[in-house]
Scaffold this motif. Structure first.
Motif, short mmCIF file in Angstrom:
data_model
loop_
_atom_site.label_atom_id
_atom_site.label_comp_id
_atom_site.label_asym_id
_atom_site.label_seq_id
_atom_site.Cartn_x
_atom_site.Cartn_y
_atom_site.Cartn_z
N VAL A 242 74.07 -42.32 63.31
CA VAL A 242 74.36 -43.75 63.33
C VAL A 242 75.82 -43.98 62.92
O VAL A 242 76.24 -43.57 61.84
N ILE A 243 76.57 -44.63 63.80
CA ILE A 243 77.96 -44.99 63.48
C ILE A 243 77.91 -46.43 62.95
O ILE A 243 77.71 -47.37 63.72
N MET A 244 78.02 -46.55 61.64
CA MET A 244 77.83 -47.87 61.00
C MET A 244 79.08 -48.73 61.20
O MET A 244 79.92 -48.83 60.31
N ASP A 245 79.19 -49.36 62.36
CA ASP A 245 80.43 -50.08 62.68
C ASP A 245 80.20 -51.59 62.80
O ASP A 245 79.12 -52.02 63.20
N GLY A 246 81.23 -52.33 62.47
CA GLY A 246 81.18 -53.80 62.66
C GLY A 246 81.12 -54.58 61.36
O GLY A 246 80.96 -55.81 61.39
N ASN A 247 81.27 -53.90 60.23
CA ASN A 247 81.22 -54.60 58.93
C ASN A 247 82.34 -55.62 58.80
O ASN A 247 82.13 -56.74 58.33
N GLY A 248 83.54 -55.20 59.20
CA GLY A 248 84.72 -56.07 59.07
C GLY A 248 84.55 -57.34 59.90
O GLY A 248 84.80 -58.46 59.42
N ARG A 249 84.10 -57.17 61.15
CA ARG A 249 83.92 -58.32 62.03
C ARG A 249 82.81 -59.24 61.54
O ARG A 249 82.89 -60.46 61.67
N TRP A 250 81.78 -58.65 60.94
CA TRP A 250 80.69 -59.46 60.39
C TRP A 250 81.24 -60.40 59.31
O TRP A 250 80.93 -61.58 59.26
N ALA A 251 82.10 -59.85 58.44
CA ALA A 251 82.67 -60.66 57.36
C ALA A 251 83.63 -61.71 57.93
O ALA A 251 83.60 -62.88 57.52
N LYS A 252 84.45 -61.28 58.88
CA LYS A 252 85.45 -62.19 59.45
C LYS A 252 84.78 -63.42 60.08
O LYS A 252 85.25 -64.55 59.91
N LYS A 253 83.68 -63.17 60.79
CA LYS A 253 82.95 -64.27 61.43
C LYS A 253 82.50 -65.32 60.41
O LYS A 253 82.29 -66.47 60.75
N ARG A 254 82.35 -64.89 59.16
CA ARG A 254 81.90 -65.81 58.11
C ARG A 254 83.04 -66.27 57.21
O ARG A 254 82.81 -66.88 56.17
N GLY A 255 84.25 -65.91 57.61
CA GLY A 255 85.42 -66.29 56.81
C GLY A 255 85.50 -65.57 55.48
O GLY A 255 86.09 -66.06 54.52
N LEU A 256 84.88 -64.39 55.39
CA LEU A 256 84.86 -63.63 54.12
C LEU A 256 85.79 -62.42 54.20
O LEU A 256 86.07 -61.92 55.29
N PRO A 257 86.26 -61.92 53.06
CA PRO A 257 87.04 -60.68 53.07
C PRO A 257 86.20 -59.51 53.59
O PRO A 257 84.98 -59.51 53.43
N ARG A 258 86.84 -58.52 54.20
CA ARG A 258 86.13 -57.40 54.83
C ARG A 258 85.17 -56.69 53.89
O ARG A 258 84.13 -56.20 54.30
#
Ligand code: IPE
Ligand code: IPE
Ligand code: MG
Length: 237
Positions: free
Chosen positions: A15-31
């Protein structure tokens, strides 16, 4: 495989655990909030993988290239690993064997000691093997294997003519772990990013646009079902 008949379960899932940064960005939160949420998904998916009968599961947590990120992000990921490792004790109670792959020498002493401890305490468990790839890179792994083999040749333990695929495999971080059958990458990216490049020679891939923190038990089941519906030929007919 007959119509409507599913093939066997994947033995080893990556499993390549990718997309954490974008998940936070979508919510206006730091990565770093995305990484924290991703760690929760990790625990949930480990448990579910065990429940549905997966024997080996490898999670790509930090690549040899991820050091290029801003220092504060790298530091927050490393802090999170320390927490992750303390929480791995819960998996010990569930008889999960824990292994780490990657170059540990760049990690802090605390982290290295915790890794060693989890591996030692769990070495005899066999319900499932959980592998965490930390400071892992497929090219780094192969380079390291080549160095080890070169040392054996230099010492006169091996003849160059004796070098075969099995010998190379035995010098990888994944020695004794079967090749990966299914690689899951969320986040919409469709690439390996230096993950298990030797071991994935005949892997099947499952890509989804879902960001890792949103990845659910159902998504894991879906990936496994798609895999079981595929026809692997390994070069044959
Ligand atoms: C994966 O999520 C976690 C690590 C690589 C450590 P990302 O941090 O790469 O998330 P995106 O790709 O920027 O959304
Ligand atoms: C791959 O994700 C590494 C991990 C998930 C640990 P990246 O986010 O680093 O990959 P690229 O940069 O998009 O290829
Ligand atoms: Mg990414």
């Amino acid at each position: 495989m007959a119509k409507n008949e599913l093939g066997p379960m994947p033995v080893h899932v990556g499993v390549i655990m990718d997309g954490n940064g974008r998940w936070a960005k979508k919510r206006g939160l730091p990565r770093k909030f995305g990484h924290r949420e991703g760690a929760k998904t990790f625990r949930k998916i480990v448990r579910h993988a065990k429940a549905i009968g997966i024997k080996y599961i490898t999670f790509y947590a930090f690549s040899t290239e991820n050091w290029k990120r801003p220092d504060d992000e790298v530091q927050s990921i490393m802090k999170l690993f320390e927490k992750y490792l303390d929480e791995l004790d819960d998996f010990l109670k569930e008889h999960v064997r824990i292994r780490f792959i990657g170059d540990r020498s760049m990690l802090t002493e605390t982290l290295q000691a915790k890794m060693k401890r989890s591996e030692e305490l769990s070495k005899d468990y066999d319900l499932m093997t959980l592998i965490l790839a930390i400071n892992y890179g497929g090219r780094d792994e192969i380079t390291n294997a080549v160095k080890l083999i070169a040392e054996d040749v230099k010492a006169g333990n091996i003849e160059p003519s004796e070098i075969d695929e099995n010998l190379i495999q035995s010098r990888l971080y994944t020695a004794e772990i079967p090749d990966v059958d299914l690689i899951i990458r969320p986040s919409g990216e469709q690439r390996l990013s230096n993950f298990l490049i030797w071991q994935s020679a005949y892997a099947e891939y499952y890509f989804t646009d879902i960001l890792w923190p949103d990845f659910s038990k159902k998504d894991l089941e879906k990936a496994v079902e798609v895999y079981r519906d595929r026809h692997r030929r390994f070069g044959g007919v």
